[in-house]
Motif scaffolding. Structure first.
Motif, mmCIF file in Angstrom:
data_model
loop_
_atom_site.group_PDB
_atom_site.id
_atom_site.type_symbol
_atom_site.label_atom_id
_atom_site.label_comp_id
_atom_site.label_asym_id
_atom_site.label_seq_id
_atom_site.Cartn_x
_atom_site.Cartn_y
_atom_site.Cartn_z
ATOM 1 N N ASP A 274 0.835 -1.206 0.000
ATOM 2 C CA ASP A 274 0.000 0.000 0.000
ATOM 3 C C ASP A 274 0.867 1.253 0.000
ATOM 4 O O ASP A 274 0.573 2.237 -0.710
ATOM 5 N N SER A 275 1.943 1.236 0.790
ATOM 6 C CA SER A 275 2.849 2.393 0.821
ATOM 7 C C SER A 275 3.557 2.566 -0.507
ATOM 8 O O SER A 275 3.723 3.699 -0.997
ATOM 9 N N LEU A 276 3.954 1.453 -1.111
ATOM 10 C CA LEU A 276 4.615 1.517 -2.413
ATOM 11 C C LEU A 276 3.648 2.026 -3.484
ATOM 12 O O LEU A 276 4.028 2.816 -4.365
ATOM 13 N N ASN A 277 2.413 1.599 -3.400
ATOM 14 C CA ASN A 277 1.400 2.050 -4.349
ATOM 15 C C ASN A 277 1.156 3.548 -4.215
ATOM 16 O O ASN A 277 0.966 4.253 -5.220
ATOM 17 N N MET A 278 1.189 4.030 -2.977
ATOM 18 C CA MET A 278 1.012 5.462 -2.771
ATOM 19 C C MET A 278 2.174 6.257 -3.372
ATOM 20 O O MET A 278 1.972 7.336 -3.962
ATOM 21 N N LEU A 279 3.394 5.720 -3.228
ATOM 22 C CA LEU A 279 4.544 6.400 -3.839
ATOM 23 C C LEU A 279 4.406 6.435 -5.353
ATOM 24 O O LEU A 279 4.755 7.439 -6.002
ATOM 25 N N MET A 280 3.906 5.358 -5.923
ATOM 26 C CA MET A 280 3.754 5.304 -7.378
ATOM 27 C C MET A 280 2.711 6.322 -7.841
ATOM 28 O O MET A 280 2.912 7.034 -8.845
ATOM 29 N N LEU A 281 1.587 6.429 -7.139
ATOM 30 C CA LEU A 281 0.524 7.350 -7.535
ATOM 31 C C LEU A 281 0.953 8.808 -7.400
ATOM 32 O O LEU A 281 0.482 9.673 -8.150
ATOM 33 N N THR A 282 1.833 9.067 -6.462
ATOM 34 C CA THR A 282 2.286 10.449 -6.244
ATOM 35 C C THR A 282 3.584 10.754 -6.981
ATOM 36 O O THR A 282 4.158 11.846 -6.815
ATOM 37 N N GLY A 283 4.068 9.802 -7.767
ATOM 38 C CA GLY A 283 5.275 10.042 -8.555
ATOM 39 C C GLY A 283 6.542 10.105 -7.732
ATOM 40 O O GLY A 283 7.476 10.826 -8.108
ATOM 41 N N GLN A 284 6.587 9.374 -6.630
ATOM 42 C CA GLN A 284 7.767 9.418 -5.759
ATOM 43 C C GLN A 284 8.414 8.037 -5.614
ATOM 44 O O GLN A 284 8.927 7.683 -4.558
ATOM 45 N N MET A 285 8.416 7.262 -6.664
ATOM 46 C CA MET A 285 8.985 5.924 -6.598
ATOM 47 C C MET A 285 10.478 5.933 -6.299
ATOM 48 O O MET A 285 11.042 4.933 -5.823
ATOM 49 N N ALA A 286 11.132 7.041 -6.532
ATOM 50 C CA ALA A 286 12.560 7.122 -6.219
ATOM 51 C C ALA A 286 12.810 7.017 -4.716
ATOM 52 O O ALA A 286 13.920 6.692 -4.286
ATOM 53 N N ALA A 287 11.774 7.270 -3.918
ATOM 54 C CA ALA A 287 11.913 7.210 -2.451
ATOM 55 C C ALA A 287 11.615 5.823 -1.908
ATOM 56 O O ALA A 287 11.511 5.653 -0.683
ATOM 57 N N ARG A 288 11.503 4.813 -2.783
ATOM 58 C CA ARG A 288 11.154 3.482 -2.283
ATOM 59 C C ARG A 288 12.278 2.852 -1.451
ATOM 60 O O ARG A 288 12.025 1.980 -0.628
ATOM 61 N N ASP A 289 13.526 3.305 -1.657
ATOM 62 C CA ASP A 289 14.612 2.807 -0.817
ATOM 63 C C ASP A 289 14.426 3.255 0.627
ATOM 64 O O ASP A 289 14.695 2.500 1.577
ATOM 65 N N THR A 290 13.975 4.483 0.799
ATOM 66 C CA THR A 290 13.703 4.976 2.159
ATOM 67 C C THR A 290 12.585 4.177 2.806
ATOM 68 O O THR A 290 12.643 3.837 4.001
ATOM 69 N N LEU A 291 11.549 3.872 2.009
ATOM 70 C CA LEU A 291 10.447 3.056 2.525
ATOM 71 C C LEU A 291 10.958 1.683 2.963
ATOM 72 O O LEU A 291 10.580 1.167 4.026
ATOM 73 N N ARG A 292 11.828 1.108 2.160
ATOM 74 C CA ARG A 292 12.369 -0.215 2.485
ATOM 75 C C ARG A 292 13.161 -0.188 3.792
ATOM 76 O O ARG A 292 13.022 -1.075 4.641
ATOM 77 N N GLU A 293 13.986 0.828 3.954
ATOM 78 C CA GLU A 293 14.781 0.922 5.175
ATOM 79 C C GLU A 293 13.908 1.112 6.413
ATOM 80 O O GLU A 293 14.222 0.595 7.486
ATOM 81 N N LYS A 294 12.815 1.844 6.271
ATOM 82 C CA LYS A 294 11.910 2.029 7.405
ATOM 83 C C LYS A 294 11.290 0.702 7.833
ATOM 84 O O LYS A 294 11.183 0.393 9.022
ATOM 85 N N PHE A 295 10.879 -0.115 6.862
ATOM 86 C CA PHE A 295 10.290 -1.407 7.203
ATOM 87 C C PHE A 295 11.344 -2.368 7.775
ATOM 88 O O PHE A 295 11.029 -3.205 8.607
ATOM 89 N N LYS A 296 12.586 -2.249 7.316
ATOM 90 C CA LYS A 296 13.636 -3.122 7.822
ATOM 91 C C LYS A 296 13.976 -2.806 9.274
ATOM 92 O O LYS A 296 14.549 -3.659 9.983
ATOM 93 N N ARG A 297 13.628 -1.614 9.717
ATOM 94 C CA ARG A 297 13.881 -1.266 11.121
ATOM 95 C C ARG A 297 12.813 -1.807 12.064
ATOM 96 O O ARG A 297 12.935 -1.666 13.282
ATOM 97 N N HIS A 298 11.760 -2.412 11.525
ATOM 98 C CA HIS A 298 10.737 -3.012 12.380
ATOM 99 C C HIS A 298 11.316 -4.210 13.136
ATOM 100 O O HIS A 298 12.284 -4.838 12.700
ATOM 101 N N SER A 299 10.675 -4.512 14.220
ATOM 102 C CA SER A 299 11.175 -5.580 15.088
ATOM 103 C C SER A 299 11.221 -6.913 14.349
ATOM 104 O O SER A 299 10.231 -7.332 13.740
ATOM 105 N N HIS A 300 12.393 -7.561 14.392
ATOM 106 C CA HIS A 300 12.641 -8.904 13.856
ATOM 107 C C HIS A 300 12.601 -8.973 12.330
ATOM 108 O O HIS A 300 12.705 -10.075 11.775
ATOM 109 N N VAL A 301 12.465 -7.849 11.643
ATOM 110 C CA VAL A 301 12.472 -7.865 10.181
ATOM 111 C C VAL A 301 13.922 -7.896 9.702
ATOM 112 O O VAL A 301 14.705 -6.981 9.984
ATOM 113 N N LYS A 302 14.274 -8.942 8.977
ATOM 114 C CA LYS A 302 15.635 -9.098 8.473
ATOM 115 C C LYS A 302 15.794 -8.458 7.099
ATOM 116 O O LYS A 302 16.852 -7.910 6.778
ATOM 117 N N ASP A 303 14.743 -8.535 6.289
ATOM 118 C CA ASP A 303 14.800 -7.937 4.961
ATOM 119 C C ASP A 303 13.387 -7.654 4.478
ATOM 120 O O ASP A 303 12.432 -8.350 4.857
#
Length: 278
Positions: A53-82
């Motif tokens: 859903d977050s990735l879809n929102m980035l695509m609709l708003t033309g901010q797909m270049a920020a998907r690396d930041t989104l990925r890093e935020k999710f990787k900081r969640h508890s027990h998330v390895k990748d």
């Protein structure tokens, strides 16, 4: 090998308490591991959907270049390895190959691009991890979004997949610590119960039986019936003691001289001749 009743009872109780302790610890370990896996699987499904859903929102708003930041935020969640996106061939043809980590890397990625999601626990030596994949299909009405307006593909085509990996080692280590604490508490509790049970058995069973045994041994060595036992409890052992006392009373009555016997008559005449002796 001859063992006393107390030793047999001690061994039996120790065996029972040990079996209960081992069964309780194993059952708790299985239950807690299953609970942890159930919770982490539920969490993985929620996070994969939230990631898309977050990735879809980035695509609709033309901010797909920020998907690396989104990925890093999710990787900081508890027990998330990748956490990453796997791009399909249809998406690569339209927008290019994307990042290196977005390419297919193993069978889980390939199955996801075939439309088969995964939720698997992988054991690698002493390490465990959970892999969750969610295929992303083109739809004209995916949560209010028409995917086919941006992606020139037929409806139902797999555009890619969301992949999450969870490190289970820390969770399982927490389960082991919990089990160890519970096992120590159960050991202390069972130990106290075992000591109390042994004390009760010694007080109510072993000691009365010992007194009965000693009384019987004394009666065997004495020329006349031995001492009577004190009856403190009206239980099975108390009834045995009462029967023993009745047996001694019966023996005394049988051994007592009768008036018709010669010895009894002479003793009676001597008592009559000598009033002081009478």
């Amino acid at each position: 090998m001859r063992l006393s009743i107390a030793a047999k009872l001690n061994f039996f109780l120790l065996f029972i308490f040990s079996m209960v302790l081992v069964f309780s610890a194993c059952y708790q370990a299985v239950r807690e591991r299953d609970l942890i896996l159930s919770l982490i699987k539920e969490q993985s499904q929620e996070q994969t959907e939230a990631y898309f859903d977050s990735l879809n929102m980035l695509m609709l708003t033309g901010q797909m270049a920020a998907r690396d930041t989104l990925r890093e935020k999710f990787k900081r969640h508890s027990h998330v390895k990748d956490a990453r996106i796997v791009r399909s061939t249809a998406l690569t043809r339209q927008y290019g190959p994307g990042r290196a980590e977005e390419a297919v890397q193993d069978d889980f990625d390939r199955l996801a691009l075939e439309g088969k999601g995964s939720l698997e626990v992988i054991q690698e030596g002493a390490s465990s991890r959970l892999i969750a994949t969610l295929p992303l299909r083109a739809s004209k009405a995916y949560r209010g979004t028409d995917c086919t307006s941006c992606h020139q593909v037929e409806e139902g085509t797999v555009l890619g997949a969301v992949r999450f990996e969870y490190d289970l080692d820390a969770l399982f280590a927490q389960v082991e610590r919990s089990i160890l604490g519970s096992t120590l508490a159960l050991t202390a509790l069972f130990g106290a119960g075992l000591l109390l049970t042994l004390w009760v058995l010694r007080t109510w069973v072993v000691n009365p039986l010992g007194q009965l045994t000693r009384a019987m041994e004394e009666a065997t060595d004495a020329p006349l019936p031995g001492r009577r036992l004190e009856i403190e409890e009206e239980d099975e052992i108390g009834r045995v003691a009462a029967a023993y006392n009745q047996m001694l009373d019966s023996m005394e009555r049988r051994l007592a001289p009768r008036p018709s016997e010669p010895g009894a008559q002479s003793r009676t005449m001597s008592a009559a001749a000598d009033p002081k002796r009478g």
